[in-house]
Motif scaffolding. Structure first.
Motif, short mmCIF file in Angstrom:
data_model
loop_
_atom_site.label_atom_id
_atom_site.label_comp_id
_atom_site.label_asym_id
_atom_site.label_seq_id
_atom_site.Cartn_x
_atom_site.Cartn_y
_atom_site.Cartn_z
N PRO A 180 0.85 -1.32 -0.07
CA PRO A 180 0.05 -0.14 0.12
C PRO A 180 0.90 1.35 0.15
N ARG A 181 0.03 2.31 -0.63
CA ARG A 181 1.11 3.59 -0.79
C ARG A 181 1.63 4.20 0.45
N GLU B 20 -1.69 4.45 -5.79
CA GLU B 20 -1.94 3.24 -5.60
C GLU B 20 -3.37 2.64 -6.17
N LYS C 52 -1.41 -2.23 -4.93
CA LYS C 52 0.05 -1.77 -5.35
C LYS C 52 0.22 -0.40 -5.51
N THR C 53 1.57 -0.17 -5.17
CA THR C 53 2.04 1.21 -5.39
C THR C 53 2.97 1.23 -6.67
#
Length: 175
Positions: free
Chosen positions: A35-36, A124, A128-129
């Motif tokens: 995550p971001r 994000e 996924k980032t």
């Protein structure tokens, strides 16, 4: 170079994509399975930075100072097993947590002429980032000199370490 795809203005080194959006810029993009907020923390918290940024081969992260505020400074020094040091630092120009960081960049022993500005964007999607860092140099000559250096493989190796750190940190948070 292993895993390199040659296209005009575009190169892939491992999972790192390198492009030249203008005659003074290099953009480096990679997708991380995290995550971001966590990726942003890995970019800005010394306890995480020390685990991935430039720590491969014979290098360790000897000094990692971060004053994360607009106008605040950062200072990094890496040390080789032979005692040789490489230092750099800069000033935070913009911080929009967890979306964007803009900094200046200056090495203690400059290896390219002029200064540089780094803009890192975190996007994000689906857990996924995608991280894109665009470095703007003082001149085309400075950018071209950096492109001739082993910078791409160094960034790719650092990002591989970051992926490992993010995986282990995410795993710990899930438990």
């Amino acid at each position: 170079m292993k895993n390199a795809v040659k296209e005009p203005g575009k190169k892939t080194v491992g999972k790192l994509q390198v492009t030249t959006p203008s005659d003074r810029e290099i953009a480096m993009t990679r997708v991380f399975d995290a995550p971001r907020n966590l990726v942003f923390d890995a970019w800005t918290k010394p306890e995480l930075l020390k685990r991935w940024l430039g720590v491969f081969g014979n290098w360790s992260f000897a000094i990692c100072e971060v004053d994360l505020r607009v106008g605040g400074k950062y200072r990094y020094v890496w040390r080789g097993k032979d005692g040789k040091e490489m230092g750099m630092g800069g000033v935070y120009r913009e911080i929009l947590r967890p979306e964007r960081i803009v900094t200046t960049e200056e090495f203690d022993d400059p290896w390219y002429p002029g200064d540089a500005q780094d803009t890192t964007v975190f996007v994000e999607k689906g857990g996924k980032t995608t991280v894109t860092t665009t470095v703007r140099y003082a001149s085309k000559e400075a950018r071209d000199g950096v492109l001739k250096s082993p910078m791409e493989s160094g960034v790719a190796q650092s990002y591989d370490k970051l992926a490992e750190v993010l995986a282990s940190t995410t795993a710990r948070k899930v438990k």
